[in-house]
Every structure is written in C-alpha cells, then in structure tokens.
Design a protein around this motif. Structure first.
Motif, short mmCIF file in Angstrom:
data_model
loop_
_atom_site.label_atom_id
_atom_site.label_comp_id
_atom_site.label_asym_id
_atom_site.label_seq_id
_atom_site.Cartn_x
_atom_site.Cartn_y
_atom_site.Cartn_z
N UNK A 346 55.63 23.64 41.55
CA UNK A 346 54.72 24.58 42.23
C UNK A 346 55.14 24.61 43.70
N UNK A 347 55.16 25.82 44.32
CA UNK A 347 55.59 25.85 45.73
C UNK A 347 54.84 26.89 46.53
N UNK A 348 54.65 26.61 47.82
CA UNK A 348 54.06 27.62 48.70
C UNK A 348 54.61 27.45 50.11
N UNK A 349 54.78 28.57 50.83
CA UNK A 349 55.25 28.55 52.22
C UNK A 349 56.76 28.44 52.33
N UNK A 350 57.24 28.45 53.59
CA UNK A 350 58.68 28.33 53.81
C UNK A 350 59.09 26.87 53.65
N UNK A 351 60.07 26.65 52.79
CA UNK A 351 60.39 25.25 52.43
C UNK A 351 61.80 24.85 52.83
N UNK A 352 62.28 25.44 53.94
CA UNK A 352 63.65 25.13 54.37
C UNK A 352 63.59 24.04 55.46
N UNK A 353 64.40 23.00 55.28
CA UNK A 353 64.48 21.93 56.30
C UNK A 353 65.95 21.57 56.51
N UNK A 387 54.23 23.61 52.79
CA UNK A 387 54.60 23.50 54.19
C UNK A 387 53.36 23.10 54.97
N UNK A 388 53.42 21.98 55.70
CA UNK A 388 52.29 21.59 56.55
C UNK A 388 52.83 21.44 57.97
N UNK A 389 52.38 22.33 58.85
CA UNK A 389 52.88 22.39 60.25
C UNK A 389 54.41 22.46 60.25
N UNK A 390 55.04 21.44 60.87
CA UNK A 390 56.51 21.48 60.96
C UNK A 390 57.16 20.62 59.90
N UNK A 439 63.44 8.33 56.22
CA UNK A 439 63.16 7.89 57.60
C UNK A 439 64.33 8.18 58.52
N UNK A 440 65.56 8.07 57.99
CA UNK A 440 66.72 8.40 58.82
C UNK A 440 66.71 9.88 59.21
N UNK A 441 66.01 10.73 58.45
CA UNK A 441 65.87 12.15 58.79
C UNK A 441 64.61 12.41 59.61
N UNK A 442 63.93 11.36 60.03
CA UNK A 442 62.72 11.52 60.85
C UNK A 442 61.47 11.79 60.03
N UNK A 443 61.54 11.63 58.71
CA UNK A 443 60.39 11.89 57.85
C UNK A 443 59.65 10.62 57.48
N UNK A 444 58.72 10.75 56.53
CA UNK A 444 57.95 9.58 56.09
C UNK A 444 57.67 9.67 54.60
N UNK A 461 59.22 15.75 55.29
CA UNK A 461 60.47 15.89 56.06
C UNK A 461 60.27 16.94 57.16
N UNK A 462 60.62 16.60 58.41
CA UNK A 462 60.50 17.63 59.46
C UNK A 462 61.49 18.77 59.20
N UNK A 463 61.09 19.99 59.50
CA UNK A 463 61.96 21.13 59.18
C UNK A 463 63.13 21.22 60.17
N UNK A 464 62.89 20.77 61.42
CA UNK A 464 63.92 20.94 62.47
C UNK A 464 65.04 19.94 62.40
#
Ligand code: ADP
Length: 464
Positions: A346-353, A387-390, A439-444, A461-464
């Motif tokens: 199931x998916x919603x929002x822009x999911x590119x990171x 997608x939640x915030x960034x 975590x190496x990608x700045x995520x949790x 995962x942060x998108x940026x």
C-alpha cells in the motif's frame, strides 16, 4: 637535564608565561612612562609659573624704586637663608648692573650669561643653563628703560622628585617582572591542565590499546571542555567499532566452525567409500549447501562491518520506494506462496529518497524475509509506504507470534535471536545490517509487536 630544559622551553605553558610577563611589563612600562612624562611637564610648567610671578613682582619693584630697590630686596633675601631665585639686571648691551652673588649660582652662571639670549620688548626670553647638579631655568624680561631683568631658578627640587619617581618606577618593574612570570606560569598551567589530562588519556590508550578510557570534563563549557567532549565521543565510536570487530571475529570463530565441521564430516564420510556414487553425490550436495551458508554469513559480516564502520561507499541516487518494494515483493512471491502467505503493498505520497539502491534492496529484503519467515501459515504480510514530512516511512507488518517485550529492544543487536525463533533458520545479523545501513543514510528504525498477534517493523529514511 638539558633535554628537559629544551622541552620546557618548547612547551606552550612556557611560551604563554613569557608572553604574559612580557605584555604585563610592557603595559607597566607604558603606564609608568606616561606618568613620568606628565609629571615632568607639570614640574616644568610650575617652575615657569613661579619664575614668571617673580619676574612680574621684581619688574613692579624696579619700576617703582629703580635698581636700588631691587638690589636691596635681593640682598636682604640672600642675607637670610639660601636665596630661592637668581636675579640679574643688565643694560641693553648685556652689561651687568646688578647680580645675585650667592655662590650657589656659580656652577650654572659662570661665564655663561654673556651669551644668554636677550629678550625683545614684551616677549620674555627663556633659556636653561646646565650646572653640575641640575639645571637653572632662566627668564629674561625687557624693562621699561630698555634694561633687562633676569630671574632664574634651579630645578634641583623638581629633579629630586623625578629621581624619586624613577626609583619607584624601577623598583615596581623589578617586583612586577617575577610576579608576572609566576602568575603567567600559574595561569597557563591552570588553563592547560585539561590538555595534560587529555595527553595522559591518549598515552594510556596508546600504551594499553584499551579504548575504554574517558577524559573527565570539568563542566565549564569552554573550548577545552568542548574538545574533551568530542574526544570522548571519538573514543566511544572507536570503542564501538573495535568491539564490533571483536564480536564479528568471535562470531566467525564460533558459528562458522559448525558448518565447516559439517562440511569436513560430509567429505570424510564420502571418502571412506569412494565407490559409492550415491553417497558421493549426497556428500557433494551437503558440501555445496554448507559452503553456501558459510558464504552468506561471511558476506553479511563484511556488509555489517562496512556499514557500521562507515567504510561502506553508498552511491545515492533517487530511488522510488514503491517500485523497489514491489520488486522485492516479487522476488519473495514464491517463498510466500509456499507458506500460503499473501504479501501486499500500500502506498501514498511521493516516495522518492536519495539512497543506495542495492543497500536498500537488501534492507527491504531482510525485513520482508523475516515477516514471511515469522508470520503464521496462511496469514497476510503487508508493506505500507507513506511520506511523513521529509521522510519516506516503510512499515512491514506480519501476523506472527510477535516478539516478547524483553526481546524487542534487542532484535537490532548483532547476533541477537529471540528465544521463540530458535526453530527458524537465521544468523541474527539481518536486522543489525538493516539498522547500520539505514542509520548510515541518516534514517532510523523501530519495531513494535503484540505477542500472539504480530509485529510491525518501521524504517524511516530522509528524502534528501
Ligand atoms: P535472523 O537471521 O535470526 O532472522 P535478524 O537480525 O533478522 O536475524 O532478526 C533478529 C531476531 O529478531 C530474530 O532472530 C527474531 O527473533 C526476531 N525477529 C525479527 N523479525 C521478526 C518478526 N517479523 N517476527 C518475530 N520476530 C522477529
């Protein structure tokens, strides 16, 4: 002894002490010098004022009573105690008409008055005559009848004051220099003592090879405290890496021994009867399976060490998580079907990171593999993307036995396997690799579970 001295002279404390003492003494010299100049100017101004007053007084006496009145006055003054002023009256050609005859003026005036400057009418002429003990400041004034009145005053008194001041200034400087050296040494030692503690800690680490040492912070929040805090953080990271490395080696030693022993046993058993073709074939199959297991484990260990140690080179490209999750889901379709498990996305929002595609393919594979492995037969597994915030947030939910509350915080630790899962194959490395990569990608990462109902593993995962 000599090398000790050379070391001290190179030390920061020593140089700071010299700078401190030098600057303090220079400031004191500047201050005392300024006061000296001011004092000197003041005494000169006062002398001139006194002479000027005397000139005015005698000029008035002269104009009222002539030369006789002046000479009377002077003689009377000289008959008393030491005359305070040298007085001379000359005609317009500088020939002496009257002069103080006290011997105290001789060192200044002998033979020098013939060349003393003659004043213009209305403008006094000032000059200084040098004697043995000091200076005679001399002013000449043109009188109404064109004669010249000279009044002089020795600067012995002022000289004495200035000499006394010079003595005090030099004594102050000679006291100040050792005091500033001592205070500079004390201050620099005090300021640099945390650095010495830091050096001791580094020396201990170098000597013992143990990274568990920490440098105590003083809680002052200054630059050195900040350095100590970062130094401790660095030590902590190094310690973690070293422990990870040691654990990996331990793991390799323990857990690879079993499959490798099995591999050798299979080969030995087959060699005992080399003519039994079936036994040989079975042994080869067993060897291939065991070596595959060994290879997977070794690959995972290397992957984990690289991600945790920050040496893994991640090539970040824009990755569409919906496409990636669907691709991974397709890879697991056959395994899922064999357990009668239906996997959905199931998916919603822009999911590119911006992430490393291969690394995140393995991340999703690991979590989905666990969900299919631990969910009950015939139950669904769902992948939810939003997608939640960034951040791109990925949930993988299953309907398995769940994880006990005491196990839950540890499932991300390397080699940790919950007791309930001992029946399932696994190394306990999958989730630690997931965490290290994310975590190496700045995520949790996170997990929640309801024993008996199922678990949800979340990756952000942060998108940026
Ligand atoms: P393993 O190879 O043992 O699966 P992981 O690091 O992937 O190693 O997982 C560590 C432990 O976390 C597992 O041994 C298991 O006890 C628990 N675990 C992971 N995923 C699930 C899940 N979906 N349901 C229940 N327990 C799980």
């Amino acid at each position: 002894m000599l090398s000790g001295l050379a070391k001290t002279s190179r030390s920061l404390s020593f140089r700071l002490t010299l700078w401190h003492a030098g600057l303090l003494v220079a400031a004191a010299v500047a201050a005392l010098g300024t006061v000296y100049v001011e004092l000197r100017n003041l005494t000169i101004a006062r002398e001139r004022e006194t002479i000027d007053l005397r000139l005015g007084f005698l000029e008035a006496v002269y104009s009222r009573g002539g030369l006789d009145s002046v000479s009377d006055l002077v003689r009377r003054a000289e008959a008393g105690r030491d005359a305070a002023f040298f007085i001379q009256v000359t005609d317009a050609a500088n020939r002496t008409l009257f002069s103080s005859n006290s011997p105290q003026w001789q060192p200044y005036t002998d033979g020098k008055l013939d060349h003393a400057p003659m004043p213009a009418p209305g403008r006094d002429a000032w000059t200084s005559l040098e004697g043995e003990d000091g200076t005679l400041r001399l002013a000449a004034r043109r009188l109404g009848d064109d004669n010249v009145l000279r009044v002089g005053r020795a600067t012995v008194e002022s000289r004495r004051v200035l000499n006394a001041y010079e003595g005090i200034a030099l004594t102050s400087l000679s006291i100040l220099f050792p005091i500033s050296l001592a205070s500079g040494w004390f201050l620099s030692r005090r300021a640099l003592s945390p650095l010495s503690t830091l050096t001791l800690a580094v020396q201990e680490i170098v000597a013992t090879g143990r990274f568990s040492a920490r440098v105590p912070t003083r809680g002052t929040g200054d630059e050195i405290d900040e350095l100590v805090i970062y130094f401790n953080v660095m030590l902590e990271r190094i310690e973690k890496l070293m422990t990870g490395l040691a654990e990996s080696l331990d793991f390799a030693a323990h857990d690879l021994r079993t499959p490798l022993t099995r591999l050798r046993n299979s080969a030995e058993a087959a060699l005992r009867d080399p003519l039994d073709q079936t036994a040989l074939a079975d042994a080869l199959v067993a060897c291939v399976e065991e070596s595959e297991r060994v290879l997977v484990t070794v690959r995972r260990l290397i992957e984990l060490a690289a991600a945790e140690g920050g040496v893994a080179r991640f090539e970040r490209t824009p990755v569409d998580f919906l496409r990636l999750a669907t691709e991974v889901m397709d890879l697991y379709r056959e395994i899922a079907e064999s357990k009668d498990v239906e996997v959905s996305v199931e998916a919603s929002g822009s999911l590119v990171a911006q992430v490393d595609l291969d690394a995140f393919r393995r991340v999703i594979s690991n979590v989905l593999d666990n969900a299919i492995k631990y969910t009950r037969l015939g139950t669904p597994v769902s992948i939810r993307l939003r997608r939640v915030d960034d951040e791109v947030v990925l949930d993988v939910a299953d309907c398995g036995e769940g994880i006990a509350a005491e196990d839950l915080p540890h499932v991300w630790d390397r080699l940790y396997r919950a007791r309930s899962s001992s029946a399932q194959p696994g190394s306990g490395l999958g989730l630690s690799i997931v965490r290290a990569v994310v975590e190496a990608h700045g995520g949790s990462v996170g997990a929640r579970s309801e024993p008996g109902k199922g678990s949800v593993f979340t990756i952000r995962v942060p998108t940026g």
